[in-house]
Write an enzyme that holds these catalytic residues in place. Structure first.
Site, PDB file in Angstrom:
ATOM      1  CG  ASN A 228     -43.302 -24.948 -18.078  1.00  0.00           C
ATOM      2  OD1 ASN A 228     -42.579 -24.023 -18.407  1.00  0.00           O
ATOM      3  ND2 ASN A 228     -43.363 -26.077 -18.768  1.00  0.00           N
TER       4      ASN A 228
ATOM      5  CG  ASN B 184     -34.458 -61.557 -53.360  1.00  0.00           C
ATOM      6  OD1 ASN B 184     -35.571 -61.674 -52.847  1.00  0.00           O
ATOM      7  ND2 ASN B 184     -33.337 -61.797 -52.703  1.00  0.00           N
TER       8      ASN B 184
ATOM      9  CG  LEU C  91     -32.895 -60.706 -41.090  1.00  0.00           C
ATOM     10  CD1 LEU C  91     -32.208 -61.338 -42.300  1.00  0.00           C
ATOM     11  CD2 LEU C  91     -32.779 -61.617 -39.872  1.00  0.00           C
TER      12      LEU C  91
ATOM     13  NE  ARG D 205     -23.723 -49.076 -48.408  1.00  0.00           N
ATOM     14  CZ  ARG D 205     -24.557 -49.685 -49.249  1.00  0.00           C
ATOM     15  NH1 ARG D 205     -24.710 -49.207 -50.474  1.00  0.00           N
ATOM     16  NH2 ARG D 205     -25.235 -50.753 -48.875  1.00  0.00           N
TER      17      ARG D 205
END
Length: 445
Positions: A373, A174, A12, A19
């Site tokens: 180069n 959680n 997700l 923020r």
């Protein structure tokens, strides 16, 4: 039981990330030199054929164009941000996610979840749970959702904003990371409503739906560091500290000598050989390879390069991507090398730039030498064959080949190929134009 090999990942990544105070999507900010999203994918997934779906917003389409990986992704647009369950439902409805197996739901701003934890979550689903959550214990006050459990069974998850005083005292929190049985996931997701304070569809409500049908939900405990999220620049800085600490420990565990570990800035997935010594203030980016008996001296910088055996680098050396340094080479102070191969026993000791080059064996490149180069339009290659000596302060203008055994005088600008065993010099003839004593008299009058 689910098929243990049938794992689908859903990331997700549709959040605004306001923020961060940045125009970039949150998941494209970097922990060291790797985007948050890429770091998550590398940590959580192991196989190149893992099925990975990523939910992004309309304004987040930039992610699809920017992210680099050797894995294939299925991007799903979440047109409205109506909560985590809505994001998952959108992916299950509009994406190409399988109908069977385990769905691992990850968050694009939590990059440290390990494949080991993914395996634990998957095993819980294989044991018959319809849903499993990664949880962590936290003793300090926080605003994470709380797990209400009965032994090993998970009864429900309550969001902090919706929790009562007693629920807020629960220490088991959680992380948001979840595994679902795909045979049941679509049906369970469809039952989730938005009857909560935020009027959002919470993925956590799926646990109650599992219990309503008398099926099992469970949890796996992990350390907070593994599931920490990154929502602002302070958390990004803290994530970088954790990232370096983990990689330093891995290096030390593998026998690398870090003279000052706190100033050794090491990326992930670096391959170290035996008897490697890293002095203070050294930076080595992810996916570099360092062989046996290598010493990297202070203030050196190595980015996605291959360093073979018996090599000394630095101090103050910069080794850039697509560079391979072979055995017994010495790279000294203030030398920069990019997109080049330096073959065995060659020396580039001081103040040189070597780019888009192939340097042969036993070549000695003097101080101040540069390969020119770029002509303003294209990059060109310089080839220096074996046993060439290049004098100090030389400019080698590519495209250029210098033959084996040649010698180039100091201060030369070389613009055309040199055949083998040639002595070449290209500079203005020196003229002594006056007596120094007479010159001083004139200046002082």
């Amino acid at each position: 039981m689910t098929n243990p090999s049938n794992i689908s990942f859903l990331i997700l990544a549709a959040g605004k990330g306001s923020r961060m105070n940045s125009e970039k999507p949150k998941v494209l900010h970097k922990v060291f030199n790797t985007t948050i999203l890429n770091l998550l994918i590398e940590n959580a997934t192991e196989q190149n054929n893992d099925k990975i779906s990523i939910v992004i917003s309309e304004e987040g389409r930039f992610i699809e164009k920017t992210i680099e990986s050797n894995k294939k992704f299925d991007y799903i647009i979440q047109k409205e941000r109506l909560g985590t369950a809505h994001a998952v439902k959108t992916a299950l409805t509009e994406g190409n996610i399988a109908d069977d197996g385990t769905l691992i739901i990850l968050y694009g701003d939590s990059p440290f979840i390990s494949s080991k934890t993914v395996s634990k979550l998957t095993k819980k689903i294989e044991m018959g749970n319809l849903a499993t959550v990664a949880a962590f214990n936290c003793e300090v006050e926080n605003q994470y959702g709380r797990l209400c459990v009965n032994g090993d069974e998970l009864e429900r998850i309550v969001e902090y904003k919706d929790a009562n005083k007693e629920e807020k005292k629960i220490k088991l929190c959680n992380s948001g990371i979840m595994a679902l049985n795909l045979k049941h996931a679509r049906r369970l997701i469809s039952k989730i409503n938005n009857n909560n304070n935020n009027k959002e569809y919470y993925l956590t409500d799926i646990i109650e739906e599992v219990n309503k049908i008398n099926e099992k939900a469970s949890f796996v405990e992990v350390e907070y560091d593994e599931v920490q999220g990154i929502n602002n620049k302070i958390e990004l800085a803290n994530a970088s500290k954790h990232y370096f600490a983990v990689n330093r420990k891995k290096a030390l565990d593998n026998g690398v000598t870090l003279i000052d570990p706190d100033t050794s800035f090491l990326g992930h997935a670096i391959e170290f050989g035996k008897d490697v010594v890293i002095e203070p203030n050294v930076t080595i980016f992810a996916h570099s390879k360092v062989g046996d008996r290598v010493t990297i001296k202070s203030h050196s910088y190595i980015e996605e390069a291959i360093i073979k055996n018996d090599i000394t680098i630095g101090p103050f050396a910069r080794i850039r991507p697509n560079t391979e340094i072979k055995n017994k080479v010495k790279i000294g102070n203030f030398v920069e090398i990019k997109n080049s191969v330096i073959n065995t026993s060659s020396k580039i000791n001081h103040f040189s730039y070597i780019g888009d080059s192939e340097i042969g064996e036993s070549v000695n490149i003097g101080a101040g030498t540069i390969t020119c180069n770029y002509d303003g339009f294209k990059k060109h290659k310089t080839i220096i064959k074996d046993k060439v000596f290049i004098g100090s302060n030389s400019s080698l203008v590519a495209p250029l080949t210098i033959g084996e055994g040649s010698i180039i005088g100091a201060g030369s600008t070389i613009t055309s190929d040199i055949t083998s065993n040639s002595v070449t010099i290209s500079r203005c003839e020196q003229k002594n134009i006056a007596d120094a004593r007479e010159f001083r008299k004139k200046k002082n009058t």
